[in-house]
Design a protein around this motif. Structure first.
Motif, PDB file in Angstrom:
ATOM      1  N   GLU A 159      37.189  12.714  95.245  1.00 51.52           N
ATOM      2  CA  GLU A 159      36.533  14.380  95.447  1.00 51.52           C
ATOM      3  C   GLU A 159      36.392  15.224  93.979  1.00 51.52           C
ATOM      4  N   GLU A 160      37.873  15.441  92.919  1.00 53.17           N
ATOM      5  CA  GLU A 160      37.843  16.326  91.739  1.00 53.17           C
ATOM      6  C   GLU A 160      36.277  16.004  91.028  1.00 53.17           C
ATOM      7  N   ASP A 194      31.513  22.700 100.933  1.00 54.11           N
ATOM      8  CA  ASP A 194      31.474  21.610 101.567  1.00 54.11           C
ATOM      9  C   ASP A 194      32.894  20.603 100.296  1.00 54.11           C
ATOM     10  N   LEU A 195      32.937  20.382  99.425  1.00 51.79           N
ATOM     11  CA  LEU A 195      33.752  19.658  98.552  1.00 51.79           C
ATOM     12  C   LEU A 195      35.201  20.218  98.627  1.00 51.79           C
ATOM     13  N   ARG A 229      33.965  13.778  91.559  1.00 50.16           N
ATOM     14  CA  ARG A 229      32.532  14.077  93.110  1.00 50.16           C
ATOM     15  C   ARG A 229      31.951  15.358  92.607  1.00 50.16           C
ATOM     16  N   LEU A 230      32.802  16.680  92.511  1.00 54.77           N
ATOM     17  CA  LEU A 230      32.853  18.429  92.414  1.00 54.77           C
ATOM     18  C   LEU A 230      32.205  18.139  91.166  1.00 54.77           C
ATOM     19  N   LYS A 284      26.600  22.115  98.964  1.00 53.07           N
ATOM     20  CA  LYS A 284      27.695  21.121  99.092  1.00 53.07           C
ATOM     21  C   LYS A 284      29.001  21.803  97.713  1.00 53.07           C
ATOM     22  N   ARG A 285      28.635  22.555  97.122  1.00 61.85           N
ATOM     23  CA  ARG A 285      30.119  22.705  96.125  1.00 61.85           C
ATOM     24  C   ARG A 285      30.943  23.311  97.268  1.00 61.85           C
TER      25      ARG A 285
END
Length: 291
Positions: A188-189, A110-111, A191-192, A107-108
């Motif tokens: 997105e950042e 992909d982000l 979410r990361l 996931k990381r």
């Protein structure tokens, strides 16, 4: 064109050999060569024109631009170094996190790929916006010159207005896209960052390093794009001033202060002077065909 060829051309014209299109083509080609030569002459000689009163403003303007350029280059180098260190840190973190759940790691990654893709798209839009800005400035200058020349060409002026309006709309559209992308990148950042917190719970003692590496890469990429765009605009402005200085030195090549300024670049100065002379001769020949 040399003086001898000019004399021969005048004689041939008296017998009806006009060759007007060739004269126009030659003059246009030589004008481009001369302008390029004048820009180089200005770039090489500007540090020596401080004492030439007519070029004082250009000299101090370039001094200011030189300082701005150095500052931007320093910032760019710093951002590139930050990016290099952050990428190295990221590589180490990937090795360290092999024991963490594969789901979190994927996931990381992909982000991170999404953020990089958004940053790439932002770079492309920024490049387009910079090009639009340059076109807009060039068209404004064209419009001003047409008015200053006195012989107003209404069709050209109207087309300039249309083109300027279109460019303004394109630039506004680019700004909207950039704003939207910046918002996406921030989301997105975030979410990361949230995912990273989960990962950090499984990785004791790595919180500071992990947070830095992923946020710094995104920020450094944006900084690099912005600094390069600013440098591009600044270099365009420098080129215009170089050309103004080179033009003056060319037109006043025989003045003592101008000769002193071009010392060490006399070959280039002489070439631009000869091109100017040739252009005038070609234009004179064209003018003779119109009588």
């Amino acid at each position: 064109m040399t003086r001898t060829r000019f004399t021969i051309a005048v004689i041939l014209q008296s017998f009806g050999v006009l060759r007007k299109n060739k004269r126009l083509t030659d003059a246009a080609f030589e004008l481009q060569l001369m302008q390029d030569g004048e820009e180089l002459l200005g770039a090489f000689c500007w540090p020596k024109v401080e004492e030439i009163e007519e070029l004082s403003m250009e000299y101090w303007n370039l001094r200011r631009m030189e300082r701005e350029e150095k500052g931007l280059i320093d910032k760019l180098n710093e951002a590139e170094e930050t990016l290099r260190r952050a990428q190295e840190s990221r590589a180490k973190l990937i090795d360290q996190s092999k024991d963490i759940g594969q789901e979190f790691i994927q996931k990381r990654e992909d982000l991170f790929d999404v953020i990089e893709s958004l940053n790439t798209e932002r770079d492309e839009i920024m490049t387009e916006a910079t090009a639009i800005k340059r076109k807009h400035s060039a068209l404004k200058m064209k419009s001003e010159v047409l008015r200053e020349e006195g012989k107003v060409d209404k069709e050209k002026l109207d087309q300039c207005r249309v083109d300027l309006r279109d460019l303004k709309e394109q630039f506004a559209d680019s700004k909207k896209k950039l704003s939207s992308l910046d918002t996406e990148i921030e989301i997105e950042e975030e979410r990361l960052a949230q995912l990273q917190k989960k990962i950090e719970k499984k990785m004791a003692g790595s919180k500071g390093a992990t947070t830095e590496s992923f946020s710094f890469i995104s920020r450094a990429n944006r900084d690099i794009t912005d600094y390069r765009a600013e440098l591009g605009v600044l270099n365009e402005a420098q080129s215009l001033v170089f050309r103004e200085i080179g033009r003056f030195l060319n037109l006043n090549a025989k003045r003592e202060d101008c000769r002193k300024a071009t010392k060490g670049h006399r070959g280039l100065s002489e070439q631009t002077r000869l091109l100017y002379q040739s252009i005038q001769w070609n234009r004179n020949l064209v003018a003779r065909t119109s009588h």
